[in-house]
Design a protein around this motif. Structure first.
Motif, PDB file in Angstrom:
ATOM      1  N   THR A  54       1.111  -0.905  -0.195  1.00 58.77           N
ATOM      2  CA  THR A  54      -0.285  -0.203   0.570  1.00 58.77           C
ATOM      3  C   THR A  54       0.597   1.203  -0.404  1.00 58.77           C
ATOM      4  OG1 THR A  54      -0.537   0.539   2.388  1.00 58.77           O
ATOM      5  CG2 THR A  54      -1.643  -1.064   1.169  1.00 58.77           C
ATOM      6  N   ARG A  55       1.869   1.370   0.293  1.00 59.32           N
ATOM      7  CA  ARG A  55       3.243   2.273   0.918  1.00 59.32           C
ATOM      8  C   ARG A  55       4.125   2.858  -0.531  1.00 59.32           C
ATOM      9  NH1 ARG A  55       3.035   4.698   4.756  1.00 59.32           N
ATOM     10  NH2 ARG A  55       2.394   3.161   7.425  1.00 59.32           N
ATOM     11  N   LEU A  56       3.591   1.861  -1.727  1.00 60.52           N
ATOM     12  CA  LEU A  56       4.754   1.608  -3.243  1.00 60.52           C
ATOM     13  C   LEU A  56       3.777   1.929  -4.007  1.00 60.52           C
ATOM     14  CD1 LEU A  56       6.590  -1.522  -2.939  1.00 60.52           C
ATOM     15  CD2 LEU A  56       6.891   0.456  -2.097  1.00 60.52           C
ATOM     16  N   HIS A  57       4.345   3.368  -5.074  1.00 62.42           N
ATOM     17  CA  HIS A  57       3.920   3.728  -5.806  1.00 62.42           C
ATOM     18  C   HIS A  57       4.223   2.749  -7.439  1.00 62.42           C
ATOM     19  CE1 HIS A  57       2.930   6.946  -4.446  1.00 62.42           C
ATOM     20  NE2 HIS A  57       4.212   7.280  -3.284  1.00 62.42           N
ATOM     21  N   SER A 109       9.148   3.456  -6.039  1.00 67.16           N
ATOM     22  CA  SER A 109       8.490   2.734  -6.930  1.00 67.16           C
ATOM     23  C   SER A 109       8.400   1.452  -6.535  1.00 67.16           C
ATOM     24  CB  SER A 109       9.229   2.813  -7.794  1.00 67.16           C
ATOM     25  OG  SER A 109       9.057   1.870  -9.028  1.00 67.16           O
ATOM     26  N   VAL A 110       7.233   0.938  -6.919  1.00 69.36           N
ATOM     27  CA  VAL A 110       7.430  -0.659  -6.543  1.00 69.36           C
ATOM     28  C   VAL A 110       8.559  -1.869  -7.822  1.00 69.36           C
ATOM     29  CG1 VAL A 110       6.098  -1.193  -8.905  1.00 69.36           C
ATOM     30  CG2 VAL A 110       5.456  -2.761  -6.968  1.00 69.36           C
ATOM     31  N   TYR A 111       9.262  -0.897  -8.456  1.00 72.99           N
ATOM     32  CA  TYR A 111      10.168  -1.686  -8.734  1.00 72.99           C
ATOM     33  C   TYR A 111      11.604  -1.628  -7.502  1.00 72.99           C
ATOM     34  CZ  TYR A 111       8.306  -0.682 -13.102  1.00 72.99           C
ATOM     35  OH  TYR A 111       7.680  -0.074 -14.296  1.00 72.99           O
ATOM     36  N   ALA A 112      11.798  -1.247  -6.499  1.00 75.22           N
ATOM     37  CA  ALA A 112      12.313  -1.426  -4.822  1.00 75.22           C
ATOM     38  C   ALA A 112      12.300  -2.935  -4.507  1.00 75.22           C
ATOM     39  CB  ALA A 112      12.391  -0.051  -4.459  1.00 75.22           C
ATOM     40  N   SER A 113      11.071  -3.315  -4.854  1.00 72.72           N
ATOM     41  CA  SER A 113      10.828  -4.276  -4.096  1.00 72.72           C
ATOM     42  C   SER A 113      11.624  -5.812  -4.987  1.00 72.72           C
ATOM     43  CB  SER A 113       9.558  -4.346  -3.517  1.00 72.72           C
ATOM     44  OG  SER A 113       8.243  -4.366  -4.479  1.00 72.72           O
ATOM     45  N   ASN A 114      10.828  -5.650  -5.939  1.00 72.44           N
ATOM     46  CA  ASN A 114      11.115  -6.419  -7.780  1.00 72.44           C
ATOM     47  C   ASN A 114      12.465  -6.902  -6.744  1.00 72.44           C
ATOM     48  OD1 ASN A 114       8.942  -5.009  -9.853  1.00 72.44           O
ATOM     49  ND2 ASN A 114       8.555  -6.082  -8.259  1.00 72.44           N
ATOM     50  N   ILE A 115      13.678  -5.545  -7.341  1.00 74.89           N
ATOM     51  CA  ILE A 115      15.130  -6.376  -7.667  1.00 74.89           C
ATOM     52  C   ILE A 115      15.457  -6.394  -5.902  1.00 74.89           C
ATOM     53  CG2 ILE A 115      15.449  -3.302  -6.689  1.00 74.89           C
ATOM     54  CD1 ILE A 115      17.774  -3.204  -8.919  1.00 74.89           C
ATOM     55  N   THR A 134      13.874   5.231 -11.782  1.00 74.87           N
ATOM     56  CA  THR A 134      15.039   4.527 -11.677  1.00 74.87           C
ATOM     57  C   THR A 134      16.051   4.040 -10.099  1.00 74.87           C
ATOM     58  OG1 THR A 134      15.258   5.181 -14.040  1.00 74.87           O
ATOM     59  CG2 THR A 134      17.484   4.737 -12.568  1.00 74.87           C
ATOM     60  N   ARG A 135      15.019   5.464  -9.489  1.00 75.78           N
ATOM     61  CA  ARG A 135      15.625   5.404  -7.966  1.00 75.78           C
ATOM     62  C   ARG A 135      15.116   4.525  -7.614  1.00 75.78           C
ATOM     63  NH1 ARG A 135      12.970  10.756  -6.368  1.00 75.78           N
ATOM     64  NH2 ARG A 135      11.859   9.891  -6.006  1.00 75.78           N
ATOM     65  N   GLY A 136      14.117   3.914  -7.437  1.00 69.66           N
ATOM     66  CA  GLY A 136      13.681   2.834  -6.637  1.00 69.66           C
ATOM     67  C   GLY A 136      14.267   1.608  -6.971  1.00 69.66           C
ATOM     68  N   LEU A 137      14.535   1.149  -8.016  1.00 67.12           N
ATOM     69  CA  LEU A 137      16.040   0.341  -8.285  1.00 67.12           C
ATOM     70  C   LEU A 137      16.755  -0.101  -7.610  1.00 67.12           C
ATOM     71  CD1 LEU A 137      15.449  -0.462 -12.160  1.00 67.12           C
ATOM     72  CD2 LEU A 137      14.693  -1.923 -10.807  1.00 67.12           C
ATOM     73  N   GLY A 138      17.414   1.637  -7.560  1.00 67.03           N
ATOM     74  CA  GLY A 138      18.413   1.519  -6.234  1.00 67.03           C
ATOM     75  C   GLY A 138      18.374   1.693  -5.344  1.00 67.03           C
ATOM     76  N   ILE A 139      17.856   2.298  -4.978  1.00 65.97           N
ATOM     77  CA  ILE A 139      16.834   2.153  -3.129  1.00 65.97           C
ATOM     78  C   ILE A 139      17.030   0.805  -2.938  1.00 65.97           C
ATOM     79  CG2 ILE A 139      15.839   2.910  -1.340  1.00 65.97           C
ATOM     80  CD1 ILE A 139      15.751   5.694  -2.513  1.00 65.97           C
ATOM     81  N   GLY A 140      16.444   0.074  -4.050  1.00 67.56           N
ATOM     82  CA  GLY A 140      15.672  -1.014  -3.307  1.00 67.56           C
ATOM     83  C   GLY A 140      16.937  -2.119  -3.516  1.00 67.56           C
ATOM     84  N   GLY A 141      17.863  -2.220  -4.167  1.00 61.68           N
ATOM     85  CA  GLY A 141      18.769  -2.628  -4.771  1.00 61.68           C
ATOM     86  C   GLY A 141      20.519  -2.676  -3.991  1.00 61.68           C
ATOM     87  N   LEU A 142      20.463  -1.305  -3.282  1.00 58.96           N
ATOM     88  CA  LEU A 142      21.024  -0.683  -2.297  1.00 58.96           C
ATOM     89  C   LEU A 142      20.982  -1.152  -0.679  1.00 58.96           C
ATOM     90  CD1 LEU A 142      21.798   2.976  -2.645  1.00 58.96           C
ATOM     91  CD2 LEU A 142      23.376   1.453  -3.154  1.00 58.96           C
ATOM     92  N   VAL A 143      19.398  -0.928  -0.213  1.00 59.82           N
ATOM     93  CA  VAL A 143      19.246  -1.479   0.101  1.00 59.82           C
ATOM     94  C   VAL A 143      19.653  -3.186   0.179  1.00 59.82           C
ATOM     95  CG1 VAL A 143      17.869  -2.719   1.930  1.00 59.82           C
ATOM     96  CG2 VAL A 143      17.671  -0.267   0.887  1.00 59.82           C
ATOM     97  N   VAL A 144      19.163  -4.026  -0.180  1.00 56.32           N
ATOM     98  CA  VAL A 144      19.354  -5.565   0.111  1.00 56.32           C
ATOM     99  C   VAL A 144      20.600  -6.022  -0.040  1.00 56.32           C
ATOM    100  CG1 VAL A 144      18.957  -6.273  -3.136  1.00 56.32           C
ATOM    101  CG2 VAL A 144      18.112  -7.818  -0.792  1.00 56.32           C
ATOM    102  N   VAL A 145      21.763  -5.104  -0.857  1.00 59.85           N
ATOM    103  CA  VAL A 145      22.609  -5.579  -1.370  1.00 59.85           C
ATOM    104  C   VAL A 145      23.995  -5.970  -0.120  1.00 59.85           C
ATOM    105  CG1 VAL A 145      25.498  -5.528  -2.147  1.00 59.85           C
ATOM    106  CG2 VAL A 145      24.031  -5.248  -3.416  1.00 59.85           C
ATOM    107  N   LEU A 146      23.503  -4.308   0.643  1.00 62.10           N
ATOM    108  CA  LEU A 146      23.676  -4.523   2.394  1.00 62.10           C
ATOM    109  C   LEU A 146      23.867  -5.716   3.491  1.00 62.10           C
ATOM    110  CD1 LEU A 146      22.739  -0.499   2.955  1.00 62.10           C
ATOM    111  CD2 LEU A 146      25.520  -1.325   2.313  1.00 62.10           C
ATOM    112  N   PHE A 147      22.191  -5.916   3.258  1.00 57.04           N
ATOM    113  CA  PHE A 147      21.729  -6.632   3.960  1.00 57.04           C
ATOM    114  C   PHE A 147      22.371  -8.515   3.876  1.00 57.04           C
ATOM    115  CE2 PHE A 147      18.243  -3.691   5.833  1.00 57.04           C
ATOM    116  CZ  PHE A 147      19.047  -3.740   7.191  1.00 57.04           C
ATOM    117  N   SER A 148      22.219  -8.657   2.401  1.00 61.46           N
ATOM    118  CA  SER A 148      23.418  -9.267   1.616  1.00 61.46           C
ATOM    119  C   SER A 148      25.163  -9.054   2.159  1.00 61.46           C
ATOM    120  CB  SER A 148      23.268 -10.043   0.577  1.00 61.46           C
ATOM    121  OG  SER A 148      21.324  -9.781  -0.289  1.00 61.46           O
ATOM    122  N   GLY A 149      24.971  -8.869   1.978  1.00 61.72           N
ATOM    123  CA  GLY A 149      26.675  -8.848   2.760  1.00 61.72           C
ATOM    124  C   GLY A 149      26.420  -9.502   4.217  1.00 61.72           C
ATOM    125  N   LEU A 150      25.470  -8.255   4.762  1.00 59.82           N
ATOM    126  CA  LEU A 150      25.836  -8.356   6.515  1.00 59.82           C
ATOM    127  C   LEU A 150      25.478 -10.235   6.849  1.00 59.82           C
ATOM    128  CD1 LEU A 150      25.961  -6.721   8.909  1.00 59.82           C
ATOM    129  CD2 LEU A 150      23.756  -6.398   9.309  1.00 59.82           C
TER     130      LEU A 150
END
Length: 368
Positions: A46-49, A222-228, A295-311
């Motif tokens: 409900t919070r994504l666009h 963007s909804v693409y943040a959760s997709n990526i 595009t920004r949604g892709l970047g933000i979603g990717g940044l967060v998941v890479v950080l937690f994947s490495g952690l």
């Protein structure tokens, strides 16, 4: 293999000892993060666009602001409703009773529109506010007997993109996870070892979804943040886990204790994980600063998941491995079968190292 030289090797040895000694504390912290991620991500959809082309500060956004602020029109924010029963007075009267409707009227019949089309102006000020009213308006029309009325427009399309993408992503995950587990069982030759990368990837994804839900409270996302996040989280989580799990099992096969094997895996695998994470993060930062919401949604979603994947790879995974112990080789007969063929890879590796140019040419030809 020799240990990494200098302070880095000492730090990695210290971290390996800490992980083995404090594994239950690490698992407890991750359990709290996972529960928090599940709770926070409950309303993520409900919070994504849908992000149908919005650019912050772009021409479309400026026009929207000017229409809302400077023009006396109830149609600055609007929707279109089509009804097979026609644009009846009953439909128009019903729409006027909806609290957020400012005005409504039938659209003239043209080749592009039918007499059943109605334009509805809303009292909202932005596209995000309009999108938030779509579910309530759809339900309101159904409650008043207009079961076939369809609400469309930019805001409804954005909302529907989110719902469709979320539904299809969930369906894809349900399909991919069993296949991934089968592939890992075949690769590792053990169910226990195959579960370690899968649990690590899932842990990173769940915590990432919770973080994205929190971020979406303070900025359009963007909804693409959760997709990526789903795509990269499972991929990177499993990829990073392979560095540690493979080395850990090989050391145990050579007679090392669980603690010594985990030390060796962390000592040699962590630098590769950190270097890979840093490389991926650099590429995603470039996407995160692009003003386009998609595009920004892709970047933000990717940044967060890479950080937690490495952690997760350097904390959760070693703690799980230390806890699993000999159960990582379950079932034993499958594990023995897998390691019996390990010498083939040693032979292939030696052949490649003796003929690096020929191997490179062959690899490039295959890729081409």
């Amino acid at each position: 293999m020799p240990r990494p030289a200098g302070d880095t090797g000492a730090w990695l040895d210290s971290w390996a000892a800490t992980v083995f000694r404090r594994r239950w504390l690490i698992l407890g912290i991750w359990a709290v993060l996972l529960v928090g991620g599940l709770i926070a991500s409950a309303d993520l959809e409900t919070r994504l666009h849908g992000s149908v082309g919005t650019v912050a500060g772009g021409g479309a956004e400026r026009v929207e602001t000017v229409l809302t602020r400077d023009f006396d029109t109830p149609y600055a924010q609007f929707l279109v409703i089509t009804n097979p029963q026609g644009a009846t007075p009953a439909l128009l009267a019903t729409l006027q009773r909806f609290p957020m409707v400012a005005a409504s009227r039938s659209l003239p019949a043209t080749p592009a529109t039918s007499p059943s089309s109605v334009i509805v102006g809303l009292k909202t000020r932005t596209m995000a506010e309009t999108e938030a009213q779509v579910p309530a308006l759809r339900q309101y029309l159904k409650n008043h007997g207009f079961l076939q009325a369809l609400v469309t427009g930019i805001a409804p399309m954005s909302l529907d993109v989110v719902r469709y993408a979320s539904r299809e992503s969930a369906r894809a995950e349900r399909t991919v996870l069993p296949l991934t587990l089968i592939a890992l069982v075949l690769a590792f030759g053990a169910l226990g070892a195959a579960l370690l990368p899968l649990l690590t990837g899932l842990g990173a994804v769940v915590v990432t979804m919770g973080c994205l839900a929190l971020i979406a409270r303070f900025m359009p996302l963007s909804v693409y943040a959760s997709n990526i996040a789903t795509m990269l989280g499972l991929g990177l989580g499993i990829d990073y886990a392979l560095f540690l799990v493979s080395r850990w099992r090989d050391e145990r096969r050579q007679g090392a204790t669980d603690q010594a094997a985990l030390h060796a895996a962390i000592r040699h695998g962590t630098p590769a994980i950190l270097a890979s994470s840093a490389t991926v993060l650099l590429g995603l930062i470039a996407l995160a600063v692009v003003p386009s919401e998609e595009t920004r949604g892709l970047g933000i979603g990717g940044l967060v998941v890479v950080l937690f994947s490495g952690l997760a790879a350097v904390t959760l995974l070693p703690a799980l491995a230390a806890t699993f112990g000999h159960w990582a080789e379950y079932p034993r007969w499958l594990s023995n079968w897998r390691f019996s063929g390990a010498s083939r890879w040693v032979g292939i590796t030696r052949w490649v190292l003796r003929r690096p140019i020929l191997a490179s040419v062959a690899a490039f030809a295959l890729l081409a």
